[in-house]
Design an enzyme around this catalytic site. Structure first.
Site, PDB file in Angstrom:
ATOM      1  N   GLY B  12       0.677  -1.237  -0.117  1.00 45.11           N
ATOM      2  CA  GLY B  12       0.061  -0.161  -0.002  1.00 45.11           C
ATOM      3  C   GLY B  12       1.050   1.271   0.107  1.00 45.11           C
ATOM      4  O   GLY B  12       1.972   1.000  -0.620  1.00 45.11           O
ATOM      5  N   GLY B 134       5.357   8.118  12.931  1.00 37.72           N
ATOM      6  CA  GLY B 134       5.823   8.071  11.744  1.00 37.72           C
ATOM      7  C   GLY B 134       7.222   8.178  11.454  1.00 37.72           C
ATOM      8  O   GLY B 134       7.901   7.249  11.617  1.00 37.72           O
ATOM      9  N   ILE B 136       9.121  10.185  13.198  1.00 40.65           N
ATOM     10  CA  ILE B 136       9.879  10.578  14.054  1.00 40.65           C
ATOM     11  C   ILE B 136      10.464   9.367  14.669  1.00 40.65           C
ATOM     12  O   ILE B 136       9.936   8.721  15.194  1.00 40.65           O
ATOM     13  CB  ILE B 136       9.187  11.424  15.345  1.00 40.65           C
ATOM     14  N   LYS B 205      -0.549   3.747  20.555  1.00 35.08           N
ATOM     15  CA  LYS B 205       0.814   4.623  20.433  1.00 35.08           C
ATOM     16  C   LYS B 205       1.367   4.804  21.932  1.00 35.08           C
ATOM     17  O   LYS B 205       2.461   4.665  22.192  1.00 35.08           O
ATOM     18  CB  LYS B 205       0.667   5.666  19.389  1.00 35.08           C
TER      19      LYS B 205
END
Lengths: 428, 428
Positions: B12, B134, B136, B205
């Site tokens: 993807g 993402g 970082i 997260k």
């Protein structure tokens, strides 16, 4: 498990912090690395100095060879600073097969390649996270976090003293000399502040960051440096009015294979993340081709922040020791250095001119820009509040440094211009 | 040198970025790891789908076992997402001795311990930098950069969709539903936005970050979650007027051995570095006992930023492969989990009340705070512009969550109060 033995070169601010963390976090450190970490010997200048630290006097020595040549010591942590004898002590320690953690930016900027080569030859680790931006793990981030990306630009506020001074000037409208004096009283600036305020300290750090980010050995001599001592409070007031903050930025850029590294006062757009980094804080902005914009913010100095980075490096050395892979994860400067020339370095400029208030002035001035191919983003002419002349404030589009130098040279001999009051790089 | 063979599960957005970086940066990657990196097989849902990527059709397969069981493949990169069959594919790959890089926050938050245990048992690496924020490199930073420190607090803006919505509401005074619709049109929000706007994505997260930062296994069930869907534009206007920005913050705190992890809309003081993190950007603020305040800022999602982190993990796996130390640098959750109870969680609160405008109201209300030991930082009573009642705006000092619940419960039955219009946590 046999304890890891650490020898410390120096017991100043950072050295004291290192001892505090090793002793205070013993249990946590052991859980992470699987063996105790012990301070075995500490080189000090004066055994009898009063210290804010409970340390067994038997651990201290004034003889460096007791650290560097002690066969029991696995890792030497260098926090004494300076170039000599420090460099020789580190080279000797590496020759003895000891791993080295250092917080010494001067040494790494000036002699990094020689030290890293000595480490390679002896299968030893040399880690130096604390040498740039104290508590911010920026060296790790460049070496590992962005290992897959192509870094195009690194902009850093990497000197806390100058950032403190510029922040105060901006927030209080104060003059440079007054704030410098205050910073000296508070201990934020040295009695001889040259290395900080003239940008040398920042230049050393930028040489280290550019070397890592661009995989090319960049020396201090490759960095163009300008300090903050000539910034006036009027400059800062103009910057603010136009929506900028004045910052001493280190800027390292790469385009294809060509690199430029500078340290200079720069007007940073207030919407840019670097613009709101205030006081003694440091920040490093990294632009990667794939990742885009990132920024890393934290304390740039201080006993405990710097010690955190030193001990994090020590943990990394010990982990490598435990699995037997020291000396294998170093940095690789595999690119040949190609520095940009003045006509290849492009940026926006802010120019403040004091001009005679008569007809045709603006036309004469804008014609000079046109002649050297510099196009303008904005031009404002206004009466000078202090005398019968006028002021012209110009912001250019991106122009080459070579063209801008020609424009400014030309201005010197233009009779309508009384004075080039300021010229700054603009970012963001 | 024998090339390292990579199997990709998923092609993807992120998978496409991974292929682009591996192919586009081949030379740089090889200089860093010493061997070429090749994509050998890619699991796709539909072989015949039109793709914005030049990829040899022979590399693609619709059969996962061709990736997981291919004996030539060294590393499996999982970018297909979801829990099943993904989890089983990863466990199978590890059982085959393949190292795994994953960007899957759901999987790591829900089944991290099981996957890491399987990796340990097979001497394999599992890296998951891309699963949080993402581009970082925050996972590396927590594991390595701050390995020597005791982290006390992690505050994160770790969901781009909600930060985009709150930024728009703040900057344009727009209503939640309108901005959500716009975000959906722009592709920043899913057609079913529940997981983002109700805080579940952020909670996953935060479970990962708290686990790493506090060396304790924190599950999704340990995170208290509240989303942004009930935030009104009036709430945001009040926040701004008082000098705050409304943000959906994940907050993980540790005091001694006790931990709390929450995700909730929070009013953040504008001077706090998190307050100016706008749009789809992410940022993680880390407070360490020794290092103090730090913040890491960058893109939280997107093809190339996320792929940068995935390939950085791949580089780390390959470096470990080259020196033969895979499976030895994992994270160690050596602390027993102790969660704070409501009376141990303390923070400042913003309360907006709609009250009957008559004598003695303020006295009645402040008395309730006093009764439950909550002291007040500021109280403002003002006429309500929309009706004949009055509004009372209160900011408390730090108070326990238990006491604040009692205060609010009590308010429900207080006849002078018409409505508790809003109640938010305050930080900074």
């Amino acid at each position: 498990m046999k304890p890891i033995q650490v020898g410390l070169l120096g017991l100043g601010t950072v050295g004291t912090g290192v001892v505090r963390i090793i002793e205070g976090h013993q249990e946590d450190l052991m859980s992470q690395v699987g063996s105790p970490i012990q301070v075995r010997k500490v080189l000090v200048k004066d055994m009898h100095k009063q210290r804010h630290l409970n340390i067994d006097p038997a651990l201290m020595t004034e003889d460096a060879s007791e650290v560097v040549y002690d066969p029991e010591i696995d890792v030497v942590v260098e926090v004494m600073g300076g170039i000599e004898p420090t460099k020789q002590l580190i080279l000797d320690a590496l020759a003895q097969g000891k791993h080295v953690v250092t917080a010494n930016k001067d040494l790494m900027a000036l002699h990094g390649p020689e030290i890293l080569e000595q480490a390679r030859a002896n299968n030893c680790d040399v880690f130096y996270e604390a040498s740039v931006a104290g508590g911010i793990p920026i060296i790790r981030t460049l070496m590992e976090g962005f290992s897959s990306d192509r870094i195009k630009k690194i902009m850093g506020i990497v000197n806390g003293t100058t950032n403190y001074i510029l922040t105060k000037m901006s927030q209080e409208g104060a003059a440079y000399q007054d704030v410098l004096k205050e910073a000296q009283t508070l201990g934020y600036a040295e009695s001889d502040p040259t290395s900080d305020v003239e940008g040398l300290d920042a230049a050393r750090k930028m040489a280290i960051l550019a070397t890592l980010g661009f995989h090319t050995t960049i020396g201090l001599e490759d960095v163009e440096v300008k300090g903050i001592s000539s910034i006036s409070k009027e400059d800062i007031a103009y910057a603010k009015r136009l929506g900028y903050e004045m910052k001493l930025l280190g800027i390292a850029e790469r385009q294809d294979d060509q690199i430029s590294v500078v340290v200079q006062p720069t007007m940073v757009k207030t919407s840019h993340p670097l613009a709101s980094v205030n006081g003694v804080f440091n920040a490093v902005y990294v632009y990667g081709e794939a990742v885009g914009e990132t920024m890393f913010y934290g304390p740039g100095a201080g006993e405990m922040p710097t010690a955190t980075s030193v001990v994090a490096d020590l943990v990394a050395v010990v982990k490598n020791l435990r699995i037997g892979v020291n000396g294998k994860q170093g940095h690789h400067a595999y690119r040949t250095k190609k520095l940009k020339t003045d006509d290849q370095i492009h940026y926006k400029n802010f120019i403040l001119l004091d001009v005679h208030d008569r007809a045709g002035v603006l036309a004469r001035i804008t014609q000079v820009f046109a002649e050297f191919g510099v196009s303008l983003e904005s031009v404002v002419q206004q009466p000078n509040p202090n005398n019968p002349d006028a002021e012209i404030i110009i912001i250019t589009h991106e122009a080459s440094q070579a063209s801008m130098r020609k424009v400014l040279d030309h201005f010197m001999s233009l009779d309508v211009i009384k004075e080039i009051k300021s010229a700054y790089r603009v970012e963001g």
